[in-house]
Design a protein around this motif. Sequence first.
Motif, PDB file in Angstrom:
ATOM      1  N   ILE A 101     -39.633  -2.747 -33.594  1.00 36.87           N
ATOM      2  CA  ILE A 101     -38.470  -1.885 -33.047  1.00 36.87           C
ATOM      3  C   ILE A 101     -38.813  -2.082 -31.118  1.00 36.87           C
ATOM      4  O   ILE A 101     -37.355  -1.947 -31.094  1.00 36.87           O
ATOM      5  CB  ILE A 101     -39.443  -0.565 -33.319  1.00 36.87           C
ATOM      6  N   ALA A 102     -39.434  -1.997 -30.753  1.00 38.69           N
ATOM      7  CA  ALA A 102     -39.787  -2.595 -29.514  1.00 38.69           C
ATOM      8  C   ALA A 102     -39.318  -3.397 -29.073  1.00 38.69           C
ATOM      9  O   ALA A 102     -38.464  -3.617 -27.775  1.00 38.69           O
ATOM     10  CB  ALA A 102     -40.820  -2.569 -29.029  1.00 38.69           C
ATOM     11  N   GLY A 132     -35.502  -3.376 -29.165  1.00 36.55           N
ATOM     12  CA  GLY A 132     -35.112  -2.327 -28.032  1.00 36.55           C
ATOM     13  C   GLY A 132     -34.948  -3.528 -26.852  1.00 36.55           C
ATOM     14  O   GLY A 132     -33.640  -2.930 -26.329  1.00 36.55           O
ATOM     15  N   ILE A 159     -31.586  -3.338 -24.529  1.00 29.73           N
ATOM     16  CA  ILE A 159     -31.533  -3.221 -22.990  1.00 29.73           C
ATOM     17  C   ILE A 159     -31.039  -4.601 -21.757  1.00 29.73           C
ATOM     18  O   ILE A 159     -30.666  -4.405 -21.332  1.00 29.73           O
ATOM     19  CB  ILE A 159     -32.984  -2.861 -22.981  1.00 29.73           C
TER      20      ILE A 159
END
Length: 93
Positions: free
Chosen positions: A73-74, A77, A81
Amino acid sequence: MLPAFLTIFLTVFLAELGDKTQLATLLFATEENRSPWLVFAAAALALVASTGLAVLLGSMAERHLSALPLKLIAGVGFMVIGAWTLWGHFQSA
């Protein structure tokens, strides 16, 4: 314990160098009639509060998710971005 502390410190320190938060703090410090100590204290408190929130949310998420999905998930993400930032750059060019 010390190696983990140093790893976390260096990772966060390097990630924060030159980011928007640091640039905003730099600009606040350039304003006339503003104490550099006030800017330092306010910025430091804001960073401590946001880091505390991140640690709290991370600890809560860890109870419900395994480490692999959190890293996934990180990672996704950060890629989103990055893609968004690149998209904005090329849209304004």
